[in-house]
Write an enzyme that holds these catalytic residues in place. Structure first.
Site, mmCIF file in Angstrom:
data_model
loop_
_atom_site.group_PDB
_atom_site.id
_atom_site.type_symbol
_atom_site.label_atom_id
_atom_site.label_comp_id
_atom_site.label_asym_id
_atom_site.label_seq_id
_atom_site.Cartn_x
_atom_site.Cartn_y
_atom_site.Cartn_z
ATOM 1 C CG ASN A 9 -1.641 1.478 1.646
ATOM 2 O OD1 ASN A 9 -1.877 2.046 0.411
ATOM 3 N ND2 ASN A 9 -2.394 1.194 2.269
ATOM 4 C CE LYS A 11 -0.289 3.248 4.689
ATOM 5 N NZ LYS A 11 -0.058 3.476 5.978
ATOM 6 C CG HIS A 94 -5.882 2.256 4.912
ATOM 7 N ND1 HIS A 94 -5.456 3.253 5.975
ATOM 8 C CD2 HIS A 94 -4.912 1.326 4.694
ATOM 9 C CE1 HIS A 94 -4.356 2.766 6.447
ATOM 10 N NE2 HIS A 94 -3.937 1.653 5.659
ATOM 11 C CD GLU A 96 -2.826 5.463 6.605
ATOM 12 O OE1 GLU A 96 -3.034 5.706 5.408
ATOM 13 O OE2 GLU A 96 -1.932 5.308 7.171
ATOM 14 C CD GLU A 164 -3.849 -2.270 7.176
ATOM 15 O OE1 GLU A 164 -2.625 -2.417 6.986
ATOM 16 O OE2 GLU A 164 -4.488 -1.079 6.893
ATOM 17 N N GLY A 170 1.956 2.073 10.871
ATOM 18 C CA GLY A 170 3.063 3.105 10.776
ATOM 19 C C GLY A 170 4.104 3.404 12.267
ATOM 20 C CB SER A 210 4.767 -2.189 11.937
ATOM 21 O OG SER A 210 4.433 -0.623 12.254
HETATM 22 P P1 PGA Z 1 2.527 0.303 7.613
HETATM 23 O O1 PGA Z 1 1.075 0.649 6.845
HETATM 24 O O2 PGA Z 1 3.027 -1.047 7.217
HETATM 25 O O3 PGA Z 1 3.359 1.303 7.271
HETATM 26 O O4 PGA Z 1 2.380 0.132 9.088
HETATM 27 C C1 PGA Z 1 0.205 -0.552 6.725
HETATM 28 C C2 PGA Z 1 -0.968 0.163 6.138
HETATM 29 O O5 PGA Z 1 -1.433 1.041 6.619
HETATM 30 O O6 PGA Z 1 -1.828 -0.805 5.442
#
Ligand code: PGA
Length: 248
Positions: A9, A11, A94, A96, A164, A170, A210
């Site tokens: 992803n 982003k 997601h 976010e 998630e 993140g 992560s």
């Molecule tokens: P990350 O993000 O691996 O940077 O924690 C995962 C995601 O948001 O899909």
């Protein structure tokens, strides 16, 4: 047997030319993958990335899709627009998008149904916040996200679910493999009760948050974890290739 699926992803990272360079840097290193390999790229990168993945085992994903087929929805992108470029997967809901863009279980549901109707494979994201986990509400939150977000789907095995935990995204703070496995087992059980037990056995459930080159082997060794949705580490060619090659 559920085929594992590792999806990057990106982003809001990588211009189209940077995206092309990233795919060129990973394509030879992921070609013997045992899993499905997907890059979910910013919408404007799709045409360029679609060209550069031709003839490779890398598949294309988007990061959102609108629920209407067309019309007066300024700034939105429809499933047909994605499909014309060979997009196969689309991330929906997601955290976010839920946190910053007003996404709710209801809009997640509408987008998911529209994606399925158009023949796209939704990667539907669910997961609890730190506060929800610490106050023992994880299962209640997941129940609501599954019951409302996935309502009306006849075959849940056509969807990929990404578990998630928001506190792990993140932050560098991964759920332990046991925690992730246990929660994913719960999600599968809930899908069995809500939809059908057979389909729940088939639905692929990824872990996200992560996940990186160092922890991917332990996570992927867990019986319930069928893949990963990778944010930060998907922007680093060596790390992403290492995750895709978790079995080697
Ligand atoms: P990350 O993000 O691996 O940077 O924690 C995962 C995601 O948001 O899909």
């Amino acid at each position: 047997m559920r085929k594992p699926i590792i999806a990057g992803n990106w982003k809001m990272n990588n211009t189209a030319s940077e995206g092309v360079a990233l795919v060129n840097a990973i394509k030879d290193n992921v070609k013997n993958a045992c899993c499905d390999v997907v890059v979910c790229v910013p919408a404007i990168d799709i045409p360029a990335v679609a060209e550069v993945i031709k003839g490779t085992n890398i598949e294309l994903g988007a990061q959102n899709v609108h629920f209407a087929a067309k019309g007066a929805y300024t700034g939105e992108i429809s499933a047909e627009m994605l499909k014309e470029y060979g997009v196969k997967y689309v991330i929906i809901g997601h955290s976010e998008r839920r946190q910053y863009f007003g996404e709710t279980d209801e809009t997640v549901n509408k987008r998911t149904l529209a994606a399925l109707e158009a023949g796209l494979i939704p990667i539907v994201c669910i997961g609890e916040s730190l506060e929800e986990r610490e106050t023992g509400k994880t299962e209640t939150v997941l129940d609501r996200q599954i019951e409302t977000g996935l309502k009306g789907i006849d075959d849940i095995s056509k969807v990929v679910i990404a578990y998630e935990p928001i506190w792990a995204i993140g932050t560098g703070k991964t759920a332990t493999s046991e925690q992730a496995n246990e929660t994913i087992a719960y999600i599968r059980k809930k899908c069995g009760e809500t939809f059908c037990p057979k389909c729940a056995e088939k639905v692929r459930i990824q872990y996200g948050g992560s996940m990186n080159a160092g922890n991917c082997k332990a996570l992927m060794a867990m019986p319930e974890i069928d893949g990963g949705l990778i944010g930060g580490a998907s922007l680093k060619p060596v790390d992403f290739a290492a995750i895709v090659n978790f079995d080697k």
